[in-house]
Scaffold this motif. Structure first.
Motif, PDB file in Angstrom:
ATOM      1  N   PRO A 179      94.855  87.178  13.022  1.00 31.54           N
ATOM      2  CA  PRO A 179      95.439  86.059  13.938  1.00 31.54           C
ATOM      3  C   PRO A 179      96.654  85.208  12.921  1.00 31.54           C
ATOM      4  N   PRO A 180      97.372  84.855  12.715  1.00 29.35           N
ATOM      5  CA  PRO A 180      98.494  84.470  11.581  1.00 29.35           C
ATOM      6  C   PRO A 180      97.662  83.132  10.838  1.00 29.35           C
ATOM      7  N   ALA A 181      97.063  82.458  11.385  1.00 33.11           N
ATOM      8  CA  ALA A 181      96.114  81.846  10.375  1.00 33.11           C
ATOM      9  C   ALA A 181      95.547  82.199   9.213  1.00 33.11           C
ATOM     10  N   LYS A 182      95.170  83.558  10.163  1.00 29.91           N
ATOM     11  CA  LYS A 182      94.016  83.367   8.835  1.00 29.91           C
ATOM     12  C   LYS A 182      94.730  85.457   7.877  1.00 29.91           C
ATOM     13  N   PHE A 183      96.388  85.616   8.051  1.00 28.76           N
ATOM     14  CA  PHE A 183      96.410  86.621   7.770  1.00 28.76           C
ATOM     15  C   PHE A 183      96.973  86.629   5.865  1.00 28.76           C
ATOM     16  N   THR A 184      97.263  84.751   5.204  1.00 27.63           N
ATOM     17  CA  THR A 184      97.178  85.144   4.107  1.00 27.63           C
ATOM     18  C   THR A 184      95.994  85.457   3.556  1.00 27.63           C
ATOM     19  N   GLU A 185      95.087  84.928   4.035  1.00 23.57           N
ATOM     20  CA  GLU A 185      93.201  84.913   3.266  1.00 23.57           C
ATOM     21  C   GLU A 185      93.337  86.656   3.706  1.00 23.57           C
ATOM     22  N   VAL A 186      93.781  87.377   4.509  1.00 25.25           N
ATOM     23  CA  VAL A 186      93.006  88.503   4.613  1.00 25.25           C
ATOM     24  C   VAL A 186      93.989  89.711   3.830  1.00 25.25           C
ATOM     25  N   MET A 187      95.113  89.070   3.798  1.00 21.09           N
ATOM     26  CA  MET A 187      95.925  89.936   2.232  1.00 21.09           C
ATOM     27  C   MET A 187      95.219  89.281   1.192  1.00 21.09           C
ATOM     28  N   ALA A 188      94.904  88.142   1.079  1.00 18.21           N
ATOM     29  CA  ALA A 188      94.363  88.194  -0.671  1.00 18.21           C
ATOM     30  C   ALA A 188      93.183  88.569  -0.992  1.00 18.21           C
ATOM     31  N   ASP A 189      92.400  89.324   0.151  1.00 16.01           N
ATOM     32  CA  ASP A 189      91.240  89.509   0.023  1.00 16.01           C
ATOM     33  C   ASP A 189      91.544  91.362  -0.476  1.00 16.01           C
ATOM     34  N   PRO A 190      91.265  91.989  -1.198  1.00 16.40           N
ATOM     35  CA  PRO A 190      91.375  93.521  -1.792  1.00 16.40           C
ATOM     36  C   PRO A 190      90.424  94.445  -0.424  1.00 16.40           C
ATOM     37  N   ALA A 191      89.642  93.883  -0.562  1.00 15.75           N
ATOM     38  CA  ALA A 191      88.297  95.067   0.721  1.00 15.75           C
ATOM     39  C   ALA A 191      89.266  95.038   2.399  1.00 15.75           C
ATOM     40  N   GLN A 192      89.560  93.987   2.523  1.00 15.07           N
ATOM     41  CA  GLN A 192      90.472  93.570   3.588  1.00 15.07           C
ATOM     42  C   GLN A 192      91.523  94.194   3.302  1.00 15.07           C
ATOM     43  N   LYS A 193      92.388  93.995   2.478  1.00 14.69           N
ATOM     44  CA  LYS A 193      93.643  94.022   2.679  1.00 14.69           C
ATOM     45  C   LYS A 193      93.503  95.694   2.999  1.00 14.69           C
ATOM     46  N   ALA A 194      92.819  96.521   2.449  1.00 10.65           N
ATOM     47  CA  ALA A 194      93.225  97.930   2.334  1.00 10.65           C
ATOM     48  C   ALA A 194      92.615  98.644   3.468  1.00 10.65           C
ATOM     49  N   ARG A 195      92.385  97.453   4.542  1.00  7.62           N
ATOM     50  CA  ARG A 195      92.030  98.198   5.917  1.00  7.62           C
ATOM     51  C   ARG A 195      93.390  97.652   7.023  1.00  7.62           C
ATOM     52  N   VAL A 196      94.168  96.906   6.305  1.00  8.89           N
ATOM     53  CA  VAL A 196      94.612  96.799   6.801  1.00  8.89           C
ATOM     54  C   VAL A 196      96.379  97.868   7.405  1.00  8.89           C
ATOM     55  N   ILE A 197      96.945  97.998   8.511  1.00 12.79           N
ATOM     56  CA  ILE A 197      97.490  99.129   8.569  1.00 12.79           C
ATOM     57  C   ILE A 197      98.958  97.801   9.159  1.00 12.79           C
ATOM     58  N   GLU A 198     100.711  98.580   8.493  1.00  7.80           N
ATOM     59  CA  GLU A 198     101.587  97.851   9.113  1.00  7.80           C
ATOM     60  C   GLU A 198     102.676  98.765   9.343  1.00  7.80           C
ATOM     61  N   GLY A 199     102.873  97.975  10.389  1.00  8.21           N
ATOM     62  CA  GLY A 199     103.862  99.249  11.073  1.00  8.21           C
ATOM     63  C   GLY A 199     105.104  98.351  11.540  1.00  8.21           C
ATOM     64  N   GLY A 200     106.082  99.493  10.797  1.00  6.65           N
ATOM     65  CA  GLY A 200     107.478  99.195  10.809  1.00  6.65           C
ATOM     66  C   GLY A 200     107.668  98.849  12.546  1.00  6.65           C
ATOM     67  N   GLN A 201     108.956  98.099  13.119  1.00  4.78           N
ATOM     68  CA  GLN A 201     109.072  98.006  14.087  1.00  4.78           C
ATOM     69  C   GLN A 201     110.189  98.043  14.321  1.00  4.78           C
ATOM     70  N   LEU A 202     111.299  98.430  15.763  1.00  2.00           N
ATOM     71  CA  LEU A 202     112.443  98.867  16.148  1.00  2.00           C
ATOM     72  C   LEU A 202     112.020  97.282  17.239  1.00  2.00           C
ATOM     73  N   HIS A 203     111.909  96.248  16.695  1.00  2.00           N
ATOM     74  CA  HIS A 203     111.369  95.161  17.343  1.00  2.00           C
ATOM     75  C   HIS A 203     112.500  93.754  17.080  1.00  2.00           C
ATOM     76  N   THR A 204     112.558  92.977  18.204  1.00  2.00           N
ATOM     77  CA  THR A 204     113.349  91.529  18.515  1.00  2.00           C
ATOM     78  C   THR A 204     112.096  91.149  19.674  1.00  2.00           C
ATOM     79  N   GLY A 205     112.336  89.625  19.066  1.00  2.00           N
ATOM     80  CA  GLY A 205     111.684  88.419  19.362  1.00  2.00           C
ATOM     81  C   GLY A 205     112.804  87.621  20.120  1.00  2.00           C
ATOM     82  N   TYR A 206     112.538  86.834  21.254  1.00  4.16           N
ATOM     83  CA  TYR A 206     113.474  85.934  21.815  1.00  4.16           C
ATOM     84  C   TYR A 206     113.662  85.091  22.300  1.00  4.16           C
ATOM     85  N   ILE A 207     114.357  83.850  23.311  1.00  5.07           N
ATOM     86  CA  ILE A 207     114.356  83.178  23.912  1.00  5.07           C
ATOM     87  C   ILE A 207     115.312  83.647  25.227  1.00  5.07           C
ATOM     88  N   THR A 208     114.333  83.462  25.628  1.00  2.00           N
ATOM     89  CA  THR A 208     115.124  83.920  27.432  1.00  2.00           C
ATOM     90  C   THR A 208     115.730  82.854  27.810  1.00  2.00           C
TER      91      THR A 208
END
Length: 548
Positions: free
Chosen positions: A271-300
């Motif tokens: 959850p975005p509201a928890k992202f900073t908290e998770v990344m600041a905790d080494p134990a939780q950050k170690a379980r984070v998986i980042e996926g590079g994406q060919l992604h675009t978010g848009y408004i139609t």
């Protein structure tokens, strides 16, 4: 002459070229640390729309469907390298117009019946038949006879022929640099005709495929359970005995349950509201998986609904949106976008500047369209955080130029359904459903979401934008299979997307990275993300470490 080339982002246009040897299946080595058995729990907020491979087309059900079904082609886990799937090998002619696939022997459907070439033909006929209303039908447009079947005048594809029970031949009407990638899409999955006939419209809730897992339970609004397919044709896979998808879990609750060891993957991500908290905790950050994406978010903007039928209005909206502010809402896990293609995709034009954030100019454009006092409209959005907050930021930006947009915050399936109807959704924020490449080629950001083939009921071209001249240019680009023409092909795609932006059916907002977490006991992390191909999780290769 025949040739098999593994596709990469740089070399995808080589896919239709051939060499002197047929490609043989190359199995990926199994993880020596993996243990057979056990299960995992994955949570989602919303229920699953469908498990029919001809219909399912969102990030939630895509990987689930991939676990139940197989196609002729596949990808090596964790890569964009093509490999044979249900096809043991294939050969193709030097002109790239005819592919002959030799099927594996003894592959069984979940109902115990052995798969044959007749099943391959039936499945391709089914996905392209307009009665199926598949949002992926347009991917198969290069197969000979596609126009006839899509018009409803015939029931089968002329270009798909059963040579014998283990061999199927596919003839194309034109060279297609993306064809082998299309054969790896879920839409090309092989299904059992008798199961489709028995279930009818409910096949999406009673799926029968050849995949690593089979459906064991589906309790609407509560859970979906997959169990191991003991007859799976890839020896040693899958590792897990069971996957349980728990439905109705708020993302923040899912994260808390993960921290307690009750959940293995929060399917909706961190959850975005928890992202900073998770990344600041080494134990939780170690379980984070980042996926590079060919992604675009848009408004139609639906060009079939006034006043979005006026290009000046669409251009004004492009100038009204503060993209930098929106990326801050998601903790800067993205970069602002100025065109449909993400920066790492071939065909992306680094010289294109896009529409500047200029609300004064936007007001001038509205006035030139006869709308100096603005207008009222609706903005549809998926109801999972942070999307409602992003929609509110968009709403505020639109209000600054006189556009009053009421927010329709709905479940993902309902937003998708509204977008697939020509008269229902004037504007959609695509977050949570935003485009990730089906395969690493610039054509994939055009056909299904900006081309005429996607502007159909149930399709994903939610702007209902259809420019037949650009469709012709797109077909020309996809016919350039010669690697010597790769630069020319990419330049043509840049031209196509430049013309799309001039017509402005979209506001490209940002290109996002995807973050999620896994429990401490989960192995197979390297296979959790197969990017830039949009198979977010490859469950076949996931295992748990606490199996005795």
């Amino acid at each position: 002459m025949k040739r098999f080339l593994k596709s990469t982002v740089a070399g995808v246009t080589l896919a239709a070229l051939m060499s002197s040897l047929p490609v043989m299946a190359a199995e990926t080595g199994l993880d020596p640390n993996a243990k057979q058995g056990g299960g995992i729990v994955i949570t989602y907020k919303d229920d699953v729309a469908t498990l029919d491979p001809a219909i399912g087309y969102d990030w939630q059900n895509w990987s689930m469907i991939k676990s139940l079904f197989d196609g002729l082609m596949d990808y090596e886990p964790g890569t964009t390298n093509l490999r044979p799937g249900l096809a043991e090998s294939y050969e193709a002619t030097a002109d790239g117009l005819t592919y002959t696939f030799k099927l594996r022997e003894g592959v069984k459907f979940h109902n115990g019946r052995v798969m044959t070439a007749e099943d391959v033909k039936y499945s391709l006929d089914r996905v392209t038949n307009p009665k199926t209303q598949s949002p992926g039908a347009g991917f198969f447009g290069s197969i000979k006879g596609y126009d006839a079947i899509s018009s409803g005048s015939v029931e089968t594809l002329e270009g798909v022929t059963v040579v014998d029970p283990q061999t199927v031949k596919i003839e194309l009407s034109r060279p297609d640099a993306t064809f082998l990638h299309v054969m790896a899409l879920n839409f090309a999955s092989v299904v059992a005709k008798e199961a489709v006939d028995a279930a009818g419209a409910d096949f999406g809730r009673a799926p029968v495929g050849t995949g690593a897992f089979k459906l064991a339970e589906w309790t609407l609004g509560q859970r979906v359970v997959f169990e191991r397919n003991a007859d799976f044709w890839r020896q040693g896979l899958p590792y897990l005995d069971q996957i349980t998808f728990e439905i109705g879990q708020e993302p923040i609750v899912a994260l808390l349950r993960l921290q307690k060891g009750e959940v293995d993957v929060p399917g909706d991500g961190i959850p975005p509201a928890k992202f900073t908290e998770v990344m600041a905790d080494p134990a939780q950050k170690a379980r984070v998986i980042e996926g590079g994406q060919l992604h675009t978010g848009y408004i139609t903007m639906n060009v079939a609904i006034a006043p979005f039928d006026k290009v000046e209005v669409r251009q004004a909206v492009n100038m009204a949106i503060n993209k930098q502010r929106i990326t801050q809402i998601i903790n800067n896990r993205a970069v602002p976008a100025n065109q449909p293609l993400p920066p790492s995709m071939p065909g992306y034009d680094p010289s294109y500047e896009g529409y500047a954030f200029d609300q004064a100019k936007a007001k001038e454009l509205l006035a030139s369209a006869g709308l100096k006092d603005g207008f009222e409209t609706e903005l549809f959005v998926m109801n999972t955080d942070p999307n409602p907050r992003i929609a509110q930021a968009i709403q505020q930006d639109l209000a600054a130029i006189g556009i009053k947009a009421s927010i329709q915050s709905l479940a993902q399936a309902n937003v998708i359904a509204a977008g697939g109807e020509k008269d229902q959704a004037p504007m959609i924020w695509s977050g949570g459903m935003a485009w990730i490449a089906d395969f690493p080629d610039p054509s994939n950001f055009y056909g299904p979401i900006l081309g005429c083939a996607g502007a159909v009921q149930g399709g994903w071209n939610w702007s209902w934008y259809c420019n037949e001249d650009l469709d012709k240019l797109a077909a020309e680009a996809d016919s350039m299979a010669d690697p010597a023409k790769a630069a020319e092909r990419n330049a043509l795609w840049s031209q196509i997307y430049g013309k799309v932006m001039a017509d402005a059916p979209w506001v490209p907002v940002f290109n996002e990275q995807r973050f999620t977490m896994k429990s401490e006991r989960m192995g197979g992390a390297d296979a959790l993300y197969v990017d830039p191909v949009s198979i977010p999780v490859n469950y076949d290769y996931v295992y748990v470490t606490d199996v005795q």
